[in-house]
Design an enzyme around this catalytic site. Structure first.
Site, PDB file in Angstrom:
ATOM      1  N   GLY A  31      41.347  52.194  34.533  1.00 46.76           N
ATOM      2  CA  GLY A  31      40.456  52.443  33.537  1.00 46.76           C
ATOM      3  C   GLY A  31      40.650  53.106  32.646  1.00 46.76           C
ATOM      4  N   GLY A  33      38.879  55.961  29.093  1.00 47.30           N
ATOM      5  CA  GLY A  33      37.689  56.611  28.910  1.00 47.30           C
ATOM      6  C   GLY A  33      38.008  57.478  27.654  1.00 47.30           C
ATOM      7  N   ALA A  34      37.132  58.121  27.244  1.00 40.93           N
ATOM      8  CA  ALA A  34      37.376  59.038  25.831  1.00 40.93           C
ATOM      9  C   ALA A  34      38.592  59.668  25.944  1.00 40.93           C
ATOM     10  CB  ALA A  34      36.197  59.773  25.404  1.00 40.93           C
ATOM     11  N   GLN A  35      38.683  60.278  27.187  1.00 45.76           N
ATOM     12  CA  GLN A  35      39.709  61.310  27.396  1.00 45.76           C
ATOM     13  C   GLN A  35      41.184  60.680  27.559  1.00 45.76           C
ATOM     14  OE1 GLN A  35      37.610  62.857  30.383  1.00 45.76           O
ATOM     15  NE2 GLN A  35      37.929  64.970  29.671  1.00 45.76           N
ATOM     16  N   GLY A  36      41.272  59.638  28.073  1.00 45.32           N
ATOM     17  CA  GLY A  36      42.563  58.907  28.343  1.00 45.32           C
ATOM     18  C   GLY A  36      42.388  57.537  29.500  1.00 45.32           C
ATOM     19  N   LYS A  53      44.102  60.667  36.428  1.00 50.90           N
ATOM     20  CA  LYS A  53      43.850  60.631  34.812  1.00 50.90           C
ATOM     21  C   LYS A  53      44.677  61.648  34.192  1.00 50.90           C
ATOM     22  CE  LYS A  53      39.361  62.132  32.934  1.00 50.90           C
ATOM     23  NZ  LYS A  53      37.948  61.755  33.279  1.00 50.90           N
ATOM     24  N   ASP A 149      23.730  62.922  30.609  1.00 46.63           N
ATOM     25  CA  ASP A 149      24.612  62.055  30.034  1.00 46.63           C
ATOM     26  C   ASP A 149      24.939  60.913  31.178  1.00 46.63           C
ATOM     27  OD1 ASP A 149      25.311  60.550  27.805  1.00 46.63           O
ATOM     28  OD2 ASP A 149      27.301  61.471  27.704  1.00 46.63           O
TER      29      ASP A 149
HETATM   30  P1  AMP Z   1      36.891  58.412  32.768  1.00 50.63           P
HETATM   31  O1  AMP Z   1      38.097  58.607  31.810  1.00 50.63           O
HETATM   32  O2  AMP Z   1      36.582  59.521  33.770  1.00 50.63           O
HETATM   33  O3  AMP Z   1      35.494  58.252  31.930  1.00 50.63           O
HETATM   34  O4  AMP Z   1      37.097  57.079  33.455  1.00 50.63           O
HETATM   35  C1  AMP Z   1      37.307  55.828  32.946  1.00 50.63           C
HETATM   36  C2  AMP Z   1      37.302  54.726  33.938  1.00 50.63           C
HETATM   37  O5  AMP Z   1      38.256  55.075  35.062  1.00 50.63           O
HETATM   38  C3  AMP Z   1      35.888  54.781  34.988  1.00 50.63           C
HETATM   39  O6  AMP Z   1      34.837  54.103  34.159  1.00 50.63           O
HETATM   40  C4  AMP Z   1      36.260  54.027  36.318  1.00 50.63           C
HETATM   41  O7  AMP Z   1      36.281  52.735  36.035  1.00 50.63           O
HETATM   42  C5  AMP Z   1      37.701  54.389  36.414  1.00 50.63           C
HETATM   43  N1  AMP Z   1      37.901  55.600  37.211  1.00 50.63           N
HETATM   44  C6  AMP Z   1      37.953  57.007  36.954  1.00 50.63           C
HETATM   45  N2  AMP Z   1      38.049  57.762  37.690  1.00 50.63           N
HETATM   46  C7  AMP Z   1      38.084  56.803  38.923  1.00 50.63           C
HETATM   47  C8  AMP Z   1      38.203  57.243  40.458  1.00 50.63           C
HETATM   48  N3  AMP Z   1      38.518  58.501  40.844  1.00 50.63           N
HETATM   49  N4  AMP Z   1      38.392  55.826  41.189  1.00 50.63           N
HETATM   50  C9  AMP Z   1      38.224  54.727  40.795  1.00 50.63           C
HETATM   51  N5  AMP Z   1      38.085  54.386  39.373  1.00 50.63           N
HETATM   52  C10 AMP Z   1      38.041  55.459  38.644  1.00 50.63           C
END
Ligand code: AMP
Length: 388
Positions: A31, A33-36, A53, A149
Site C-alpha cells: 500500500g 499513502g500520503a506519507q510513503g 512503513k 478523519d
Molecule cells: P498509510 O500510509 O498508513 O495511509 O497506509 C496506506 C495503505 O497501506 C493502507 O490503506 C493499507 O492498505 C496499507 N497498510 C498500511 N498499514 C498496514 C498494515 N499494518 N497491515 C496491512 N496493510 C497496511
C-alpha cells in the site's frame, strides 16, 4: 548507542529503496499513502509477518513533520486491539546530520476497508466491523484524541474479520495547513461540523462510521463531493436542509452560504436504504436485521451533532451490542496525549530534532529491552539468578 551498518540491508520496492534491519526479509509492497510506502515482510527473529512503513524525510515540510511526529508519539501511547500497534521503529542513519528516514514496524493485516466494502457482507460481519470501529474510537476518545478523519483506506482488517484503525486523524490545528502533494486527500467521510468549520465533540467520529456503514450497504460512497461545497450539496440533497437552529451556530460567512443554498426536504431513511440493499436477516441474532441496521444508520447520519447518537449510545444499540465485551469497550485508557504538540509551530529543523529524539528514545528503550531479555536468558541458562 552503537549502530552498525552491517545490521541493515537495502532492497528496492517499486521506485523506493528500503534500508531496514536484516531481521525483516521478503518485502512486498502492499500500500501507499500520503506519507510513503508500506511493505509486508517476514520478521525472521519472531517468524511473524509484519507491515513496515517508510516515512521518507518526514521533516521535509511542516505538515509532513507534524503528522509523522504525532503518529509516532500516539502509536507508542495507545494500546487497544482495534488500534494498530507499533512493534518496532528505527532509522538506518547513524547520526542526526545524516538523519533521513524513519521506519515503523506494525502488525500486518490482510486488507484495508476499501476492499472489504466492495464485498457482500452479512449482518454478522457488518455489525462486528462497526462494533470494533466504535471500540477503537472510544479508546482514542479516552486519551482525548478525536479523530475527525476516519476513512476506509485508514482502517485495516484480517480475514477473521478483526479490525484496526491505522491512524490518528487530524491534529487540532490541521485545518490551516496547506501542502502541495500529488496525493489526493479523501474528504467524503468528514462530518458536517468539520466541513463547515464549526466546533466539534466526540460524536464527530460517528458521522464517519455512518458514512462507512451506508457505503457497505449501498456499495457506493454516500457523499462523494469534488470539494466541500459539492459535498455539502450531496449531504443536504439526501438528508435534507438542517434546521434554522443549526444555521444559527454557523460562522456568519458560512451561514450566509449555507442559508442561500436551495432547500431540500431529504428522503426518509427507508428510501435512502431500501430493503433490497440489505443482506438477509440473521437467524442466530435477533438484533441483526435490516430494520435495526437502518435504525442505527438513521441515528448516525444526522447532520446536527446535537441530534446525532453518541459513541456510547451506538455501542448499546441492538445492532451493535450483540458483540459487547466490557474489556474491549472500556479497556484501560492510554495516558492523555499532550495536545500542545498539535498547536506548536516548529521550523523544519526543529521538527527534525523532535522526530530524531523520539526515534532515538525508542531505539534505546528497545535495546535495553533486548539486553534485559538476553541477560535473563543467560541467567536462567546458567541456573543462577542475576540478582545484584
Ligand atoms: P498509510 O500510509 O498508513 O495511509 O497506509 C496506506 C495503505 O497501506 C493502507 O490503506 C493499507 O492498505 C496499507 N497498510 C498500511 N498499514 C498496514 C498494515 N499494518 N497491515 C496491512 N496493510 C497496511
Amino acid at each position: 548507542m552503537n549502530k552498525h551498518s552491517d545490521q541493515f540491508y537495502t532492497v528496492e520496492v517499486g521506485d523506493s529503496k528500503f534500508t531496514i534491519l536484516k531481521r525483516y526479509q521478503n518485502l512486498k509492497p502492499i500500500g501507499s499513502g500520503a506519507q510513503g510506502i508500506v511493505c509486508a515482510a517476514n520478521d525472521v527473529l519472531t517468524n511473524e509477518n509484519v507491515a513496515i512503513k517508510k516515512l521518507s524525510r518526514p521533516f521535509q515540510n511542516v505538515t509532513h513533520a507534524k503528522r509523522a511526529y504525532r503518529e509516532f508519539v500516539l502509536m507508542k501511547l495507545v494500546n487497544h486491539k482495534n488500534i494498530i500497534g507499533l512493534l518496532n521503529a528505527f532509522t538506518p542513519q547513524k547520526s542526526f546530520d545524516e538523519f533521513q528516514d524513519v521506519y515503523l514496524v506494525m502488525e500486518l493485516m490482510d486488507a484495508n476497508l476499501c476492499q472489504v466494502i466492495q464485498m457482500d457482507l452479512d449482518h454478522e460481519r457488518m455489525s462486528y466491523l462497526l462494533y470494533q470501529m466504535l471500540c477503537g474510537i472510544k479508546h482514542l476518545h479516552s486519551a482525548g484524541i478525536i479523530h475527525r478523519d476516519l476513512k476506509p483506506s485508514n482502517i485495516v482488517v484480517k480475514s477473521d474479520c478483526t479490525l484496526k484503525i491505522l491512524d490518528f486523524g487530524l491534529a487540532r490545528t490541521a485545518g490551516t495547513s496547506f501542502m502541495m502533494t500529488p496525493y489526493v486527500v479523501t474528504r467524503y467521510y468528514r462530518a458536517p461540523e468539520v466541513i463547515l468549520g464549526m466546533g466539534y465533540k466526540e460524536n464527530v467520529d460517528i458521522w464517519s462510521v455512518g458514512c462507512i456503514m451506508g457505503e457497505m450497504i449501498r456499495g457506493g460512497v454516500m457523499f462523494p463531493g469534488t470539494d466541500h461545497i459539492d459535498q455539502w450539496n450531496k449531504i443536504i440533497e439526501q438528508l435534507g436542509t438542517p434546521s434554522q437552529e443549526f444555521m444559527q451556530r454557523l460562522q456568519p460567512t458560512v451561514r450566509n452560504y449555507v442559508e442561500n443554498r436551495p432547500r431540500y426536504a431529504g428522503y426518509p431513511i427507508d428510501k435512502l436504504f431500501p430493503d433490497v440493499l440489505f443482506p438477509t436477516d440473521s437467524v442466530e441474532h435477533p438484533g441483526l436485521k435490516a430494520c435495526k441496521a437502518r435504525d442505527v444508520l438513521s441515528k448516525m447520519l444526522v447532520v446536527d451533532p446535537e441530534k446525532r447518537i453518541s459513541v456510547d449510545e451506538a455501542l448499546m444499540h441492538p445492532y451493535i451490542n450483540v458483540w459487547y465485551d466490557e474489556a474491549e469497550v472500556n479497556g484501560p485508557s492510554p495516558s492523555a496525549y499532550n495536545h500542545a504538540v498539535d498547536d506548536k509551530d516548529h521550523t523544519v529543523e526543529q521538527w527534525k530534532e523532535l522526530i530524531y529524539k523520539e526515534v532515538m528514545d525508542y531505539e534505546t528503550v528497545g535495546q535495553q529491552r533486548e539486553n534485559a531479555m538476553h541477560n535473563h536468558k543467560q541467567g536462567s541458562q546458567g541456573g543462577v539468578s542475576a540478582k545484584s
